[in-house]
Design a protein around this motif. Structure first.
Motif, PDB file in Angstrom:
ATOM      1  N   ALA A 207     -11.473   1.970  -5.189  1.00  0.00           N
ATOM      2  CA  ALA A 207     -12.373   0.831  -4.989  1.00  0.00           C
ATOM      3  C   ALA A 207     -13.301   1.079  -3.810  1.00  0.00           C
ATOM      4  O   ALA A 207     -14.496   0.759  -3.861  1.00  0.00           O
ATOM      5  CB  ALA A 207     -11.556  -0.439  -4.767  1.00  0.00           C
ATOM      6  N   ALA A 208     -12.766   1.672  -2.737  1.00  0.00           N
ATOM      7  CA  ALA A 208     -13.597   1.958  -1.564  1.00  0.00           C
ATOM      8  C   ALA A 208     -14.703   2.949  -1.908  1.00  0.00           C
ATOM      9  O   ALA A 208     -15.852   2.788  -1.478  1.00  0.00           O
ATOM     10  CB  ALA A 208     -12.723   2.500  -0.431  1.00  0.00           C
ATOM     11  N   ARG A 209     -14.382   3.972  -2.692  1.00  0.00           N
ATOM     12  CA  ARG A 209     -15.413   4.935  -3.107  1.00  0.00           C
ATOM     13  C   ARG A 209     -16.500   4.236  -3.930  1.00  0.00           C
ATOM     14  O   ARG A 209     -17.696   4.477  -3.731  1.00  0.00           O
ATOM     15  CB  ARG A 209     -14.787   6.068  -3.917  1.00  0.00           C
ATOM     16  CG  ARG A 209     -14.002   7.068  -3.089  1.00  0.00           C
ATOM     17  CD  ARG A 209     -13.679   8.324  -3.881  1.00  0.00           C
ATOM     18  NE  ARG A 209     -12.818   8.050  -5.029  1.00  0.00           N
ATOM     19  CZ  ARG A 209     -11.500   8.053  -4.997  1.00  0.00           C
ATOM     20  NH1 ARG A 209     -10.870   8.307  -3.854  1.00  0.00           N
ATOM     21  NH2 ARG A 209     -10.791   7.809  -6.072  1.00  0.00           N
ATOM     22  N   SER A 210     -16.084   3.393  -4.854  1.00  0.00           N
ATOM     23  CA  SER A 210     -17.055   2.701  -5.705  1.00  0.00           C
ATOM     24  C   SER A 210     -17.950   1.781  -4.893  1.00  0.00           C
ATOM     25  O   SER A 210     -19.164   1.724  -5.111  1.00  0.00           O
ATOM     26  CB  SER A 210     -16.323   1.899  -6.788  1.00  0.00           C
ATOM     27  OG  SER A 210     -15.609   2.747  -7.657  1.00  0.00           O
ATOM     28  N   VAL A 211     -17.353   1.043  -3.943  1.00  0.00           N
ATOM     29  CA  VAL A 211     -18.139   0.133  -3.115  1.00  0.00           C
ATOM     30  C   VAL A 211     -19.146   0.907  -2.275  1.00  0.00           C
ATOM     31  O   VAL A 211     -20.317   0.533  -2.180  1.00  0.00           O
ATOM     32  CB  VAL A 211     -17.221  -0.724  -2.222  1.00  0.00           C
ATOM     33  CG1 VAL A 211     -18.050  -1.503  -1.189  1.00  0.00           C
ATOM     34  CG2 VAL A 211     -16.398  -1.689  -3.069  1.00  0.00           C
ATOM     35  N   LEU A 212     -18.718   2.008  -1.660  1.00  0.00           N
ATOM     36  CA  LEU A 212     -19.635   2.811  -0.852  1.00  0.00           C
ATOM     37  C   LEU A 212     -20.788   3.343  -1.694  1.00  0.00           C
ATOM     38  O   LEU A 212     -21.951   3.306  -1.274  1.00  0.00           O
ATOM     39  CB  LEU A 212     -18.882   3.976  -0.210  1.00  0.00           C
ATOM     40  CG  LEU A 212     -19.736   4.936   0.634  1.00  0.00           C
ATOM     41  CD1 LEU A 212     -20.336   4.215   1.826  1.00  0.00           C
ATOM     42  CD2 LEU A 212     -18.902   6.127   1.108  1.00  0.00           C
ATOM     43  N   ALA A 213     -20.487   3.834  -2.890  1.00  0.00           N
ATOM     44  CA  ALA A 213     -21.528   4.374  -3.769  1.00  0.00           C
ATOM     45  C   ALA A 213     -22.510   3.290  -4.191  1.00  0.00           C
ATOM     46  O   ALA A 213     -23.704   3.549  -4.355  1.00  0.00           O
ATOM     47  CB  ALA A 213     -20.891   5.022  -4.996  1.00  0.00           C
ATOM     48  N   GLU A 214     -22.030   2.073  -4.346  1.00  0.00           N
ATOM     49  CA  GLU A 214     -22.870   0.975  -4.843  1.00  0.00           C
ATOM     50  C   GLU A 214     -23.720   0.336  -3.751  1.00  0.00           C
ATOM     51  O   GLU A 214     -24.893   0.019  -3.987  1.00  0.00           O
ATOM     52  CB  GLU A 214     -21.988  -0.087  -5.490  1.00  0.00           C
ATOM     53  CG  GLU A 214     -21.335   0.367  -6.784  1.00  0.00           C
ATOM     54  CD  GLU A 214     -20.257  -0.609  -7.259  1.00  0.00           C
ATOM     55  OE1 GLU A 214     -20.211  -1.748  -6.724  1.00  0.00           O
ATOM     56  OE2 GLU A 214     -19.468  -0.229  -8.131  1.00  0.00           O
TER      57      GLU A 214
ATOM     58  N   LEU B 285       0.814  -1.206   0.000  1.00  0.00           N
ATOM     59  CA  LEU B 285       0.000   0.000   0.000  1.00  0.00           C
ATOM     60  C   LEU B 285       0.854   1.267   0.000  1.00  0.00           C
ATOM     61  O   LEU B 285       0.339   2.351  -0.262  1.00  0.00           O
ATOM     62  CB  LEU B 285      -0.926   0.009   1.216  1.00  0.00           C
ATOM     63  CG  LEU B 285      -2.075  -1.003   1.185  1.00  0.00           C
ATOM     64  CD1 LEU B 285      -2.863  -0.935   2.477  1.00  0.00           C
ATOM     65  CD2 LEU B 285      -2.979  -0.768  -0.008  1.00  0.00           C
ATOM     66  N   SER B 286       2.139   1.123   0.302  1.00  0.00           N
ATOM     67  CA  SER B 286       3.030   2.280   0.223  1.00  0.00           C
ATOM     68  C   SER B 286       3.270   2.716  -1.216  1.00  0.00           C
ATOM     69  O   SER B 286       3.701   3.839  -1.467  1.00  0.00           O
ATOM     70  CB  SER B 286       4.383   1.961   0.883  1.00  0.00           C
ATOM     71  OG  SER B 286       4.982   0.827   0.275  1.00  0.00           O
ATOM     72  N   ASP B 287       2.948   1.833  -2.171  1.00  0.00           N
ATOM     73  CA  ASP B 287       3.036   2.199  -3.580  1.00  0.00           C
ATOM     74  C   ASP B 287       1.878   3.149  -3.909  1.00  0.00           C
ATOM     75  O   ASP B 287       0.711   2.801  -3.702  1.00  0.00           O
ATOM     76  CB  ASP B 287       2.942   0.945  -4.453  1.00  0.00           C
ATOM     77  CG  ASP B 287       2.995   1.272  -5.929  1.00  0.00           C
ATOM     78  OD1 ASP B 287       4.096   1.465  -6.462  1.00  0.00           O
ATOM     79  OD2 ASP B 287       1.905   1.367  -6.557  1.00  0.00           O
ATOM     80  N   PRO B 288       2.167   4.351  -4.423  1.00  0.00           N
ATOM     81  CA  PRO B 288       1.100   5.341  -4.649  1.00  0.00           C
ATOM     82  C   PRO B 288      -0.025   4.844  -5.552  1.00  0.00           C
ATOM     83  O   PRO B 288      -1.206   5.107  -5.274  1.00  0.00           O
ATOM     84  CB  PRO B 288       1.842   6.521  -5.289  1.00  0.00           C
ATOM     85  CG  PRO B 288       3.250   6.381  -4.815  1.00  0.00           C
ATOM     86  CD  PRO B 288       3.493   4.905  -4.727  1.00  0.00           C
ATOM     87  N   ASP B 289       0.314   4.120  -6.618  1.00  0.00           N
ATOM     88  CA  ASP B 289      -0.725   3.628  -7.523  1.00  0.00           C
ATOM     89  C   ASP B 289      -1.624   2.604  -6.833  1.00  0.00           C
ATOM     90  O   ASP B 289      -2.842   2.597  -7.023  1.00  0.00           O
ATOM     91  CB  ASP B 289      -0.099   3.016  -8.777  1.00  0.00           C
ATOM     92  CG  ASP B 289       0.529   4.055  -9.683  1.00  0.00           C
ATOM     93  OD1 ASP B 289       0.143   5.239  -9.590  1.00  0.00           O
ATOM     94  OD2 ASP B 289       1.408   3.700 -10.488  1.00  0.00           O
ATOM     95  N   ARG B 290      -1.009   1.732  -6.042  1.00  0.00           N
ATOM     96  CA  ARG B 290      -1.782   0.723  -5.316  1.00  0.00           C
ATOM     97  C   ARG B 290      -2.684   1.385  -4.280  1.00  0.00           C
ATOM     98  O   ARG B 290      -3.849   0.996  -4.102  1.00  0.00           O
ATOM     99  CB  ARG B 290      -0.813  -0.255  -4.650  1.00  0.00           C
ATOM    100  CG  ARG B 290      -1.487  -1.415  -3.918  1.00  0.00           C
ATOM    101  CD  ARG B 290      -2.281  -2.268  -4.873  1.00  0.00           C
ATOM    102  NE  ARG B 290      -2.601  -3.565  -4.275  1.00  0.00           N
ATOM    103  CZ  ARG B 290      -3.606  -4.321  -4.661  1.00  0.00           C
ATOM    104  NH1 ARG B 290      -4.391  -3.922  -5.654  1.00  0.00           N
ATOM    105  NH2 ARG B 290      -3.829  -5.487  -4.091  1.00  0.00           N
ATOM    106  N   TYR B 291      -2.151   2.380  -3.602  1.00  0.00           N
ATOM    107  CA  TYR B 291      -2.914   3.101  -2.594  1.00  0.00           C
ATOM    108  C   TYR B 291      -4.134   3.765  -3.229  1.00  0.00           C
ATOM    109  O   TYR B 291      -5.259   3.662  -2.720  1.00  0.00           O
ATOM    110  CB  TYR B 291      -2.010   4.135  -1.942  1.00  0.00           C
ATOM    111  CG  TYR B 291      -2.604   4.874  -0.770  1.00  0.00           C
ATOM    112  CD1 TYR B 291      -2.881   4.222   0.424  1.00  0.00           C
ATOM    113  CD2 TYR B 291      -2.876   6.236  -0.852  1.00  0.00           C
ATOM    114  CE1 TYR B 291      -3.408   4.895   1.511  1.00  0.00           C
ATOM    115  CE2 TYR B 291      -3.402   6.923   0.231  1.00  0.00           C
ATOM    116  CZ  TYR B 291      -3.660   6.245   1.404  1.00  0.00           C
ATOM    117  OH  TYR B 291      -4.191   6.932   2.468  1.00  0.00           O
ATOM    118  N   ARG B 292      -3.914   4.430  -4.363  1.00  0.00           N
ATOM    119  CA  ARG B 292      -5.030   5.080  -5.065  1.00  0.00           C
ATOM    120  C   ARG B 292      -6.047   4.052  -5.547  1.00  0.00           C
ATOM    121  O   ARG B 292      -7.250   4.314  -5.548  1.00  0.00           O
ATOM    122  CB  ARG B 292      -4.505   5.911  -6.229  1.00  0.00           C
ATOM    123  CG  ARG B 292      -3.956   7.276  -5.828  1.00  0.00           C
ATOM    124  CD  ARG B 292      -3.684   8.135  -7.046  1.00  0.00           C
ATOM    125  NE  ARG B 292      -2.524   7.667  -7.784  1.00  0.00           N
ATOM    126  CZ  ARG B 292      -1.297   8.130  -7.600  1.00  0.00           C
ATOM    127  NH1 ARG B 292      -1.077   9.067  -6.702  1.00  0.00           N
ATOM    128  NH2 ARG B 292      -0.287   7.665  -8.302  1.00  0.00           N
TER     129      ARG B 292
END
Length: 207
Positions: free
Chosen positions: A22-29, A10-17
Protein backbone atom coordinates in the motif's frame (compact mmCIF):
# COMPACT_ATOMS: atom_id res chain seq x y z
CA UNK A 1 -14.75 -8.28 8.49
CA UNK A 2 -13.13 -4.88 8.65
CA UNK A 3 -12.64 -5.10 12.43
CA UNK A 4 -10.90 -8.45 12.17
CA UNK A 5 -8.45 -7.06 9.63
CA UNK A 6 -7.59 -4.18 11.94
CA UNK A 7 -6.61 -6.60 14.66
CA UNK A 8 -4.08 -8.46 12.51
CA UNK A 9 -0.67 -7.36 13.87
CA UNK A 10 2.16 -6.13 11.68
CA UNK A 11 4.18 -9.12 12.88
CA UNK A 12 1.98 -11.20 10.58
CA UNK A 13 3.97 -11.52 7.31
CA UNK A 14 0.93 -11.12 5.05
CA UNK A 15 -0.24 -8.02 6.92
CA UNK A 16 3.26 -6.56 6.84
CA UNK A 17 3.50 -7.09 3.07
CA UNK A 18 0.05 -5.56 2.64
CA UNK A 19 1.16 -2.36 4.36
CA UNK A 20 4.36 -2.14 2.32
CA UNK A 21 2.48 -2.74 -0.91
CA UNK A 22 0.00 0.00 0.00
CA UNK A 23 2.85 2.39 0.81
CA UNK A 24 4.44 1.77 -2.60
CA UNK A 25 1.13 2.39 -4.35
CA UNK A 26 0.46 5.59 -2.41
CA UNK A 27 3.94 6.96 -3.14
CA UNK A 28 3.59 6.17 -6.85
CA UNK A 29 0.17 7.84 -6.98
CA UNK A 30 0.64 11.02 -4.94
CA UNK A 31 4.41 11.62 -4.70
CA UNK A 32 6.57 12.20 -1.66
CA UNK A 33 5.22 15.56 -0.47
CA UNK A 34 1.60 14.39 -0.34
CA UNK A 35 2.47 10.95 1.02
CA UNK A 36 1.44 10.50 4.67
CA UNK A 37 0.61 7.79 7.16
CA UNK A 38 -3.11 8.61 7.03
CA UNK A 39 -3.34 7.62 3.37
CA UNK A 40 -1.61 4.31 3.97
CA UNK A 41 -3.60 3.60 7.14
CA UNK A 42 -6.90 4.15 5.36
CA UNK A 43 -5.89 1.92 2.48
CA UNK A 44 -5.04 -1.02 4.74
CA UNK A 45 -7.75 -0.23 7.30
CA UNK A 46 -5.33 0.23 10.18
CA UNK A 47 -4.71 3.02 12.65
CA UNK A 48 -2.04 5.63 12.01
CA UNK A 49 -0.72 4.98 15.51
CA UNK A 50 -0.10 1.33 14.63
CA UNK A 51 2.01 2.35 11.64
CA UNK A 52 4.01 4.84 13.69
CA UNK A 53 4.80 2.14 16.23
CA UNK A 54 6.64 0.26 13.50
CA UNK A 55 7.89 3.16 11.36
CA UNK A 56 8.76 6.41 13.17
CA UNK A 57 8.55 8.47 9.97
CA UNK A 58 7.21 8.31 6.47
CA UNK A 59 10.79 8.13 5.18
CA UNK A 60 11.37 4.93 7.18
CA UNK A 61 8.15 3.38 5.84
CA UNK A 62 8.96 4.30 2.24
CA UNK A 63 12.47 2.84 2.40
CA UNK A 64 11.15 -0.41 3.84
CA UNK A 65 8.37 -0.49 1.24
CA UNK A 66 10.83 -0.14 -1.62
CA UNK A 67 13.57 -2.48 -0.42
CA UNK A 68 11.91 -5.14 1.74
CA UNK A 69 11.04 -8.36 -0.13
CA UNK A 70 12.89 -7.03 -3.16
CA UNK A 71 15.33 -9.78 -3.98
CA UNK A 72 18.64 -8.58 -5.36
CA UNK A 73 19.39 -10.56 -8.52
CA UNK A 74 22.64 -12.37 -9.04
CA UNK A 75 25.14 -10.43 -11.11
CA UNK A 76 25.32 -11.98 -14.58
CA UNK A 77 28.62 -13.37 -15.79
CA UNK A 78 28.29 -14.43 -19.41
CA UNK A 79 31.99 -13.92 -20.11
CA UNK A 80 31.12 -11.04 -22.44
CA UNK A 81 30.72 -7.32 -21.70
CA UNK A 82 27.98 -6.93 -24.30
CA UNK A 83 25.98 -9.91 -23.09
CA UNK A 84 26.44 -8.97 -19.43
CA UNK A 85 24.95 -5.55 -20.16
CA UNK A 86 22.15 -7.13 -22.17
CA UNK A 87 21.23 -9.39 -19.26
CA UNK A 88 21.55 -6.52 -16.78
CA UNK A 89 19.25 -4.32 -18.85
CA UNK A 90 16.64 -7.04 -19.25
CA UNK A 91 16.65 -7.64 -15.50
CA UNK A 92 15.82 -3.96 -15.01
CA UNK A 93 13.01 -4.23 -17.57
CA UNK A 94 11.62 -7.32 -15.84
CA UNK A 95 11.51 -5.52 -12.49
CA UNK A 96 9.61 -2.53 -13.89
CA UNK A 97 5.84 -2.18 -13.56
CA UNK A 98 3.11 0.44 -13.72
CA UNK A 99 4.25 2.01 -10.44
CA UNK A 100 7.94 2.27 -11.32
CA UNK A 101 7.88 5.79 -12.77
CA UNK A 102 5.92 7.20 -9.83
CA UNK A 103 8.21 5.49 -7.33
CA UNK A 104 11.36 6.85 -8.97
CA UNK A 105 9.92 10.38 -9.14
CA UNK A 106 8.81 10.12 -5.52
CA UNK A 107 12.26 9.01 -4.40
CA UNK A 108 14.01 11.76 -6.36
CA UNK A 109 11.63 14.39 -5.02
CA UNK A 110 11.87 13.13 -1.46
CA UNK A 111 15.65 12.73 -1.44
CA UNK A 112 16.03 16.34 -2.52
CA UNK A 113 13.75 17.68 0.22
CA UNK A 114 14.16 15.18 3.07
CA UNK A 115 17.64 14.50 4.45
CA UNK A 116 16.36 11.49 6.38
CA UNK A 117 15.06 9.80 3.24
CA UNK A 118 18.31 10.50 1.38
CA UNK A 119 20.36 9.07 4.25
CA UNK A 120 18.19 5.96 4.69
CA UNK A 121 18.17 5.29 0.95
CA UNK A 122 21.97 5.51 0.73
CA UNK A 123 22.39 3.26 3.77
CA UNK A 124 20.05 0.63 2.36
CA UNK A 125 21.76 0.70 -1.03
CA UNK A 126 25.15 0.20 0.62
CA UNK A 127 23.79 -2.70 2.65
CA UNK A 128 22.34 -4.39 -0.42
CA UNK A 129 25.77 -5.08 -1.92
CA UNK A 130 27.96 -3.79 -4.78
CA UNK A 131 26.50 -2.07 -7.80
CA UNK A 132 25.83 -4.67 -10.50
CA UNK A 133 26.83 -2.42 -13.39
CA UNK A 134 30.12 -1.70 -11.65
CA UNK A 135 30.79 -5.43 -11.26
CA UNK A 136 30.05 -6.00 -14.95
CA UNK A 137 32.46 -3.25 -16.02
CA UNK A 138 35.21 -4.35 -13.62
CA UNK A 139 35.02 -7.93 -14.88
CA UNK A 140 35.22 -6.72 -18.48
CA UNK A 141 38.19 -4.57 -17.55
CA UNK A 142 39.91 -7.59 -15.96
CA UNK A 143 39.27 -9.63 -19.14
CA UNK A 144 40.79 -6.85 -21.25
CA UNK A 145 37.50 -6.21 -23.07
CA UNK A 146 37.33 -2.44 -22.81
CA UNK A 147 38.50 -0.64 -25.93
CA UNK A 148 41.37 1.84 -25.49
CA UNK A 149 40.22 5.17 -24.07
CA UNK A 150 36.92 3.89 -22.63
CA UNK A 151 36.13 5.44 -19.25
CA UNK A 152 34.98 2.57 -16.97
CA UNK A 153 33.01 4.87 -14.65
CA UNK A 154 31.10 6.47 -17.53
CA UNK A 155 30.38 3.06 -19.01
CA UNK A 156 29.17 1.83 -15.61
CA UNK A 157 26.64 4.67 -15.39
CA UNK A 158 25.50 4.44 -19.00
CA UNK A 159 22.73 1.85 -18.72
CA UNK A 160 21.30 3.40 -15.57
CA UNK A 161 21.26 6.85 -17.18
CA UNK A 162 19.51 5.56 -20.28
CA UNK A 163 16.98 3.71 -18.14
CA UNK A 164 16.15 6.86 -16.16
CA UNK A 165 15.93 9.00 -19.31
CA UNK A 166 13.50 6.58 -20.91
CA UNK A 167 11.46 6.31 -17.73
CA UNK A 168 11.37 9.95 -16.63
CA UNK A 169 11.54 11.88 -19.91
CA UNK A 170 9.69 9.56 -22.27
CA UNK A 171 7.37 8.27 -19.58
CA UNK A 172 7.79 4.53 -20.07
CA UNK A 173 10.41 2.01 -18.95
CA UNK A 174 12.69 0.60 -21.66
CA UNK A 175 11.75 -2.66 -23.30
CA UNK A 176 13.86 -5.60 -24.50
CA UNK A 177 14.11 -4.12 -28.00
CA UNK A 178 15.73 -0.93 -26.65
CA UNK A 179 18.07 -2.96 -24.44
CA UNK A 180 19.22 -4.87 -27.53
CA UNK A 181 19.81 -1.62 -29.41
CA UNK A 182 21.92 -0.29 -26.53
CA UNK A 183 23.89 -3.53 -26.19
CA UNK A 184 24.59 -3.96 -29.91
CA UNK A 185 24.79 -0.34 -31.03
CA UNK A 186 26.39 1.36 -28.05
CA UNK A 187 28.12 -1.11 -25.74
CA UNK A 188 29.55 -3.36 -28.47
CA UNK A 189 31.58 -0.61 -30.18
CA UNK A 190 33.18 0.17 -26.80
CA UNK A 191 34.32 -3.42 -26.43
CA UNK A 192 37.44 -4.99 -27.89
CA UNK A 193 35.24 -7.92 -28.93
CA UNK A 194 33.87 -5.89 -31.84
CA UNK A 195 37.34 -4.89 -33.03
CA UNK A 196 38.67 -8.45 -32.74
CA UNK A 197 35.66 -9.87 -34.58
CA UNK A 198 35.99 -7.34 -37.41
CA UNK A 199 39.69 -8.06 -37.78
CA UNK A 200 39.08 -11.78 -37.96
CA UNK A 201 36.52 -11.28 -40.74
CA UNK A 202 38.81 -9.04 -42.81
CA UNK A 203 40.36 -10.87 -45.80
CA UNK A 204 44.04 -11.53 -45.20
CA UNK A 205 43.75 -10.92 -41.46
CA UNK A 206 45.91 -13.04 -39.20
CA UNK A 207 44.04 -16.00 -37.67
Amino acid sequence: MTGSRKKVPLSDPDRYREVLSAARSVLAEVGYERFNMDLVARRVQASKATLYQRWPSKAALIIDAIHTYRARPECPDTGSLVEDFRVLGRMAVAQSNADTRGLVIGLLEGSRRDEELARLYLERMQQSGPDLADLVVRRAEARGELAPGVDPEMLRDLVGALYLFQLLVRGVPPDDALIDRVADGLIAPLSTERAISAAQQTPGAAP
